[in-house]
Scaffold this active site. Structure first.
Site, PDB file in Angstrom:
ATOM      1  N   ARG A 147     -23.945  -8.134  86.899  1.00 38.51           N
ATOM      2  CA  ARG A 147     -23.985  -8.691  88.047  1.00 38.51           C
ATOM      3  C   ARG A 147     -22.963  -9.424  88.735  1.00 38.51           C
ATOM      4  NH1 ARG A 147     -30.626  -9.267  89.892  1.00 38.51           N
ATOM      5  NH2 ARG A 147     -31.325  -7.348  89.146  1.00 38.51           N
ATOM      6  N   ASP A 192     -35.394 -14.969 103.947  1.00 37.34           N
ATOM      7  CA  ASP A 192     -34.844 -14.711 102.567  1.00 37.34           C
ATOM      8  C   ASP A 192     -33.479 -15.518 102.271  1.00 37.34           C
ATOM      9  OD1 ASP A 192     -35.189 -12.088 100.596  1.00 37.34           O
ATOM     10  OD2 ASP A 192     -33.190 -12.764 100.544  1.00 37.34           O
TER      11      ASP A 192
END
Length: 297
Positions: A32, A141
């Site tokens: 990632r 978020d």
């Protein structure tokens, strides 16, 4: 990446996002964060970690945290939490809040918006019963990137096919090229805000219903307990919290208790977590509000 570098990243991510990485997740970090290195023209993870240690580039720091955040979501995910909202929580709120005619809902870890938009569609379907009410959906978020997508309300064919009934897609979405945009009135119902659950969130105010699903699974027990305690502090005494299917408060906190009748639903400990505690589960207020005007934030 050396063991020392990996240990630094584990500590860094836990401090910044609550993410508790185990040793076997090293491959996940490398897969990632490699794109982050390419994005910022860094030679590799060693140089990236060096930038994090210096703490001089906020863009790189944000990119690292966001790259490691799991944003898996889809419309009406796991279905049961939305059936509970439609059949239990909303009718109960109509009865319990009939005097003030206000309902506040918080979707924590809202990702790209499918969860709050699913609730907005259910509220739109119940519009006659909510006439004259002020309904607020706050969706938060950690990732500003996914919030920008959520605000646009624009989804590809694969995304609208995941969990979204065809009739709701045709009713609430308009095709834009090869994508689908959710209706403007539904977008206006939701207040999207960036928020890290590790940081204070008292400024959000008190909520009647909180969806905090599939995020606690990434935290260690101490972090879970802290987040759940602070959520309970922002919860109305008769409010409700919905967690993910793999999440629970049992053995973690005493501020919330499982609802004995509904799996995944938790009540404020002060309410006693009995079937009669909190917002009632019967639609007794539907007729009382049917003639009022629909007013959404």
């Amino acid at each position: 990446m050396t063991e020392t570098e990996f240990d630094f990243l584990r500590g860094y991510l836990k401090q910044r996002s609550g993410l508790a990485l185990t040793a076997e997740k090293r491959y996940l970090v490398e897969s990632r964060l490699s794109p982050v290195c390419r994005r910022f023209n860094l030679a590799g993870l060693t140089e990236l970690i060096g930038c994090l240690r210096l703490a001089r580039d906020g863009a790189i720091e944000r990119a690292v945290v966001e790259a490691m955040t799991t944003n898996e979501t889809f419309f009406f995910r796991d279905r049961t939490p939305f059936d509970l909202f439609r059949d239990v929580l909303l009718p109960g709120a109509l009865a319990a809040r009939a005097g003030q005619r206000r309902l506040r809902i918080w979707c924590a870890a809202a990702s790209t918006g499918q969860e709050p938009y699913s609730l907005a569609m259910l509220l739109a379907e119940a519009a006659p019963r909510l006439a004259g009410w002020r309904v607020e959906i706050v969706a938060t978020d950690l990732s500003t990137e996914v919030l920008e997508k959520a605000k646009l309300g624009l989804y590809n064919q694969f995304e609208v096919q995941r969990g979204l009934p065809v009739q709701l897609m045709l009713k609430h979405f308009t095709q834009v090229g090869e994508q689908w945009r959710i209706a403007e009135p539904l977008r206006q119902m939701i207040d999207f805000r960036p928020l890290n659950l590790l940081q204070p969130f008292e400024q959000l105010g008190t909520f009647d219903i909180v969806y905090c699903r599939n995020v606690l699974i990434y935290f260690d027990t101490a972090t879970k307990a802290d987040v759940l305690r602070r959520i309970s502090d922002q919860l109305a005494p008769d409010g409700a919290v919905l967690l993910g299917a793999a999440e629970t408060v049992i053995g973690i906190t005493e501020s919330l208790m499982p609802d004995p009748e509904h799996r995944g639903l938790y009540r404020h400990a002060k309410a006693g977590a009995s079937p009669s505690a909190g917002m009632p589960a019967t639609p007794t207020a539907a007729a009382a509000v049917a003639s009022l005007r629909w007013a959404v934030r």
